[in-house]
Scaffold this motif. Sequence first.
Motif, PDB file in Angstrom:
ATOM      1  N   ALA A 139       1.302   3.964  -2.812  1.00 20.90           N
ATOM      2  CA  ALA A 139       1.060   5.541  -2.506  1.00 20.90           C
ATOM      3  C   ALA A 139       2.076   6.215  -2.985  1.00 20.90           C
ATOM      4  O   ALA A 139       1.785   7.458  -3.565  1.00 20.90           O
ATOM      5  CB  ALA A 139       0.578   5.574  -1.180  1.00 20.90           C
ATOM      6  N   ILE A 157       0.844  -1.123   0.053  1.00 19.36           N
ATOM      7  CA  ILE A 157      -0.042   0.118  -0.194  1.00 19.36           C
ATOM      8  C   ILE A 157       0.861   1.233  -0.089  1.00 19.36           C
ATOM      9  O   ILE A 157       0.678   2.056  -0.857  1.00 19.36           O
ATOM     10  CB  ILE A 157      -0.782   0.049   1.273  1.00 19.36           C
ATOM     11  N   ALA A 158       1.959   1.304   0.925  1.00 14.81           N
ATOM     12  CA  ALA A 158       2.915   2.354   0.935  1.00 14.81           C
ATOM     13  C   ALA A 158       3.629   2.498  -0.382  1.00 14.81           C
ATOM     14  O   ALA A 158       3.625   3.665  -0.894  1.00 14.81           O
ATOM     15  CB  ALA A 158       3.812   2.259   1.986  1.00 14.81           C
ATOM     16  N   ALA A 216       2.163   6.336  -6.719  1.00  8.73           N
ATOM     17  CA  ALA A 216       0.994   7.198  -7.355  1.00  8.73           C
ATOM     18  C   ALA A 216       1.219   9.046  -7.097  1.00  8.73           C
ATOM     19  O   ALA A 216       0.680   9.738  -7.738  1.00  8.73           O
ATOM     20  CB  ALA A 216      -0.381   6.972  -6.695  1.00  8.73           C
ATOM     21  N   SER A 217       2.130   9.001  -6.300  1.00 13.57           N
ATOM     22  CA  SER A 217       2.231  10.438  -6.015  1.00 13.57           C
ATOM     23  C   SER A 217       3.921  10.884  -5.744  1.00 13.57           C
ATOM     24  O   SER A 217       4.467   9.932  -5.412  1.00 13.57           O
ATOM     25  CB  SER A 217       1.433  10.981  -4.619  1.00 13.57           C
ATOM     26  N   THR A 218       4.081  12.020  -6.047  1.00 13.16           N
ATOM     27  CA  THR A 218       5.739  12.350  -5.739  1.00 13.16           C
ATOM     28  C   THR A 218       5.594  12.541  -4.251  1.00 13.16           C
ATOM     29  O   THR A 218       4.713  13.036  -3.662  1.00 13.16           O
ATOM     30  CB  THR A 218       5.891  13.760  -6.390  1.00 13.16           C
ATOM     31  N   SER A 219       6.801  12.645  -3.548  1.00 14.72           N
ATOM     32  CA  SER A 219       7.069  12.591  -2.335  1.00 14.72           C
ATOM     33  C   SER A 219       8.405  13.237  -2.078  1.00 14.72           C
ATOM     34  O   SER A 219       9.401  13.090  -2.967  1.00 14.72           O
ATOM     35  CB  SER A 219       7.210  11.150  -1.522  1.00 14.72           C
ATOM     36  N   LEU A 220       8.529  14.244  -1.296  1.00 14.01           N
ATOM     37  CA  LEU A 220       9.755  15.030  -1.190  1.00 14.01           C
ATOM     38  C   LEU A 220      10.636  13.910  -0.157  1.00 14.01           C
ATOM     39  O   LEU A 220      12.150  14.361  -0.165  1.00 14.01           O
ATOM     40  CB  LEU A 220       9.494  16.286  -0.403  1.00 14.01           C
ATOM     41  N   THR A 221      10.084  13.017   0.286  1.00 12.14           N
ATOM     42  CA  THR A 221      11.093  11.920   1.187  1.00 12.14           C
ATOM     43  C   THR A 221      10.691  10.583   0.705  1.00 12.14           C
ATOM     44  O   THR A 221       9.579  10.140   0.263  1.00 12.14           O
ATOM     45  CB  THR A 221      10.864  12.042   2.412  1.00 12.14           C
ATOM     46  N   ALA A 222      11.746   9.649   0.861  1.00  9.58           N
ATOM     47  CA  ALA A 222      11.202   8.369   0.485  1.00  9.58           C
ATOM     48  C   ALA A 222      10.175   7.884   1.236  1.00  9.58           C
ATOM     49  O   ALA A 222      10.009   8.306   2.358  1.00  9.58           O
ATOM     50  CB  ALA A 222      12.481   7.473   0.663  1.00  9.58           C
ATOM     51  N   PRO A 223       9.357   6.983   1.043  1.00 12.73           N
ATOM     52  CA  PRO A 223       8.015   6.405   1.714  1.00 12.73           C
ATOM     53  C   PRO A 223       8.448   6.116   3.169  1.00 12.73           C
ATOM     54  O   PRO A 223       9.534   5.609   3.112  1.00 12.73           O
ATOM     55  CB  PRO A 223       7.498   5.669   0.935  1.00 12.73           C
ATOM     56  N   ALA A 224       7.738   6.166   4.373  1.00 14.97           N
ATOM     57  CA  ALA A 224       8.052   5.706   5.428  1.00 14.97           C
ATOM     58  C   ALA A 224       8.127   4.222   5.390  1.00 14.97           C
ATOM     59  O   ALA A 224       7.325   3.614   4.598  1.00 14.97           O
ATOM     60  CB  ALA A 224       7.061   6.253   6.496  1.00 14.97           C
ATOM     61  N   PRO A 225       9.046   3.557   6.137  1.00 12.32           N
ATOM     62  CA  PRO A 225       9.237   2.408   6.001  1.00 12.32           C
ATOM     63  C   PRO A 225       8.109   1.515   6.887  1.00 12.32           C
ATOM     64  O   PRO A 225       7.550   1.960   7.641  1.00 12.32           O
ATOM     65  CB  PRO A 225      10.580   1.810   6.760  1.00 12.32           C
ATOM     66  N   VAL A 226       7.955   0.118   6.387  1.00 15.20           N
ATOM     67  CA  VAL A 226       6.849  -0.491   7.354  1.00 15.20           C
ATOM     68  C   VAL A 226       7.650  -1.670   8.023  1.00 15.20           C
ATOM     69  O   VAL A 226       8.291  -2.326   7.407  1.00 15.20           O
ATOM     70  CB  VAL A 226       5.914  -1.207   6.366  1.00 15.20           C
TER      71      VAL A 226
END
Lengths: 424, 424
Positions: A80, A76-77, A83-93
């Motif tokens: 997400a 899911i992360a 699907a969208s730009t992020s200024l940081t890498a996605p938060a780890p799970v």
Amino acid sequence: MSKSLNLFAPAIGITALGLGLAYGLSSRQYGAQTIETLEIRVQQIEANAARASAEAQTAAEEAARLMSERDQFQQIATDAANASTSLTAPAPVVEGTYELGRAALGEELAAWDVDVLPDGRGLPEGRGDVYTGEEVFVEKCASCHGDFAEGVGNWPVLAGGFDTLADKDPVKTVGSYWPHLSTAWDYINRSMPFGEAGTLTPDETYAIVAYILYSNDLVDDDFELSHENFTEVEMYNSDGFVVDDRPELEYAQWRTEPCMANCKDTVEITMRATFLDVTPEGGGESVMNDATTGDGPVFSASDDTVATTATDETDGLDPTLIAAGEGAFRQCKSCHQVGENASNRTGPALNGMLGRTIGSVEGFRYSNVFQEANTAGEVWTPESLAAFLADPRGTMAGTKMTFRGVREEADIAALIAYLQSFED
Amino acid sequence: MDEFFKPSRRAFLRSGAAIAAGTVAGGAAAQGTPDPKITELQDWASYTGAGVDETPYGLPIKFESDVVRRNVEWLTASPISSINFTPIHALDGTITPQGCAFERHHSGAIELSKEDYRLMINGLVDRPLIFSYADLERFPRENHVYFCECAANTGMEWAGAQLNGAQFTHGMIHNMEYTGVPLRTLLREAGLEAAGDLSDKWVYVEGADASSNGRSIPMEKALDDVLVAFKANGEALRMEHGYPVRLVVPGWEGNMWVKWLRRVEVTDMAVQSREETSKYTDVYENGIARKWTWVMDAKSVITSPSPQMPITHGAGPLVISGLAWSGHGQITRVDVSKDGGITWETARLGKQGDTKALTRFYLDTEWDGSPMLLQSRAIDETGYVQPTKDQLREMRGENAVYHNNCIQTWFVNEEGIAENVEVS
């Protein structure tokens, strides 16, 4: 709670080591004992090993579940993030949880979890009648909402407004508009009175809601509302809502390549700002605009072929009117075709419409009202078409044409001229 | 000056001052007289300026004092339950400084300290939890830029051109870089086993203020890109934007971005709270209302020239600038028309890739000094084309209040003064 498979793996190893030691010790220290005793020990050890193995199995399953759940959230992360730009890498799970926060206590849940669902879940026990409600309402609510829930100044009107929802300025009250009674109870209980939220007792809230229902003529003056009869109250507008249907109705039409040139023949200003200076320096009311629409310029398409194409094949029709009609016809284009190669779409093709029997285009499935008109031999005349265009559902009740109608008489005349310019 | 084209006093004063200054400088150059601002020693080039720390937290220089949020008093009953407007006409780039980002309160902005802050996760979760502010800072966090638009932005304009200024027609929007924890991380911490099948579950989110504004959000969205945010544009949220913690619901209407977030409850149905039934539902011409209209469709507006930003430099090079956004993702194209929609030119976009965030566009052009009917039209990654007012009215009537994403028209006259108008 166990954290991860990595934590389980050493635990399984230690269990196995323990079993091995047990075997070794048993053969040395208890060598003199009878075989029978030894057998019992072995059986015990085997039983222990089986239990340990089962535990390990359960632990492994739990670990696998956590891994799977972690992977699911990771997916899911990732989705997400993709699907969208992020200024940081996605938060780890992580596997398992962070063990942050603390358990919510029963008293805390009781204090904050007070929302009421449409089916009445969450309502506390209690009751209140219309008479009590009127007293409480006059004391705590009327300064803003009026003694009769009619609203003071810009504050919300709570009563009346029935049958106004289709009017120019619908009056949306608890009676005329709100689809669920739970909404009123929940909102009053949590958010009212304005400036003293959360101070009402359950009985007072039941009484106020009973009074608002009475103000809307939805109950009699001897009515008492309680947790017991709450879900029996029927709301006037409970069927008045549809779930967002923009995807079907709007996106389907508006996801198209837009026009870039000669998109209109002419453009005129039809309305000017009502309030010219919205927030005057000295405060107070906004300054009204005294300009009129006639003061503005008219813009025309530079390509003049637009206005002339239709005139070649028409006799005695006003070319300007036809050109205006072509513009007005844009609102019909999503369903109707006219001109060369026109075919039936959502609506029938419109070539040669004037003078033709109503409901006579081959291959189009007409509504009953059109079929009846066809059987009766009714014919499209400028007059009947004008009436239909002005109010489709009013003139042909049951028509499948969901268009609301053409407002401006000038547009109707132009549309008729435009349609007249197309022979069968 | 034609009295019909009288601009707002502020716009007039600003344009008057600029024209006066232009006359002096331009006239001086034409006559070959040296500019005293250059030839004479100026105070600021001779005396010393302000020391550091004169303003420990900096404010805009006094010359920009009119670039502020503005409230239109008569729109609402009380400023405690009201809205004001971002001065988008005077900003450039994409990020909205917090200090001028619009405010919307239902029971006023509250002072809630980090020490007093609690976040409860409850309902259909395995472990109902309470987090402190410090707990939230220990979860992995992300940074994203998103726009937040009130569903009622441009709502006054359904019935026709009303308020004269981009700030008032389109200023219920801001765009910030948020720092926060994905809501899914917190939900997972509380455990969603108890919720079973997540596809028909919801989260109900609620604020700590007296209005206790609450909204239901489908679980799919909650697990997707929703953030529990505590920083905006690098610094703590402002009180008026929900300090210390607010919800960020990318691409969806601002009312769902619950401020002072205190509770997230996993439920098996929508709560149907006041804010999702009696408000933020869109009544259509037949009296039926759409509910759950969460996504903000593609929209754009020219911020300059606009009624508060007249052209003061006369004919010649002109930068037409504006903002575009879509709750469905990225803006891929913006077209600009100078003749009310007859012809369109494609504008130059800013940084590509931002999703559900403001995109800046420019049309670098030559103005010949003749009147213009300026429009912009946004297209997003789904191919959706921002509709005209007529298209929206045909689909929905004029009573929807919310979700008006129509193409806006500014009439710019020969003097460069702009006015909010509607066109044919």
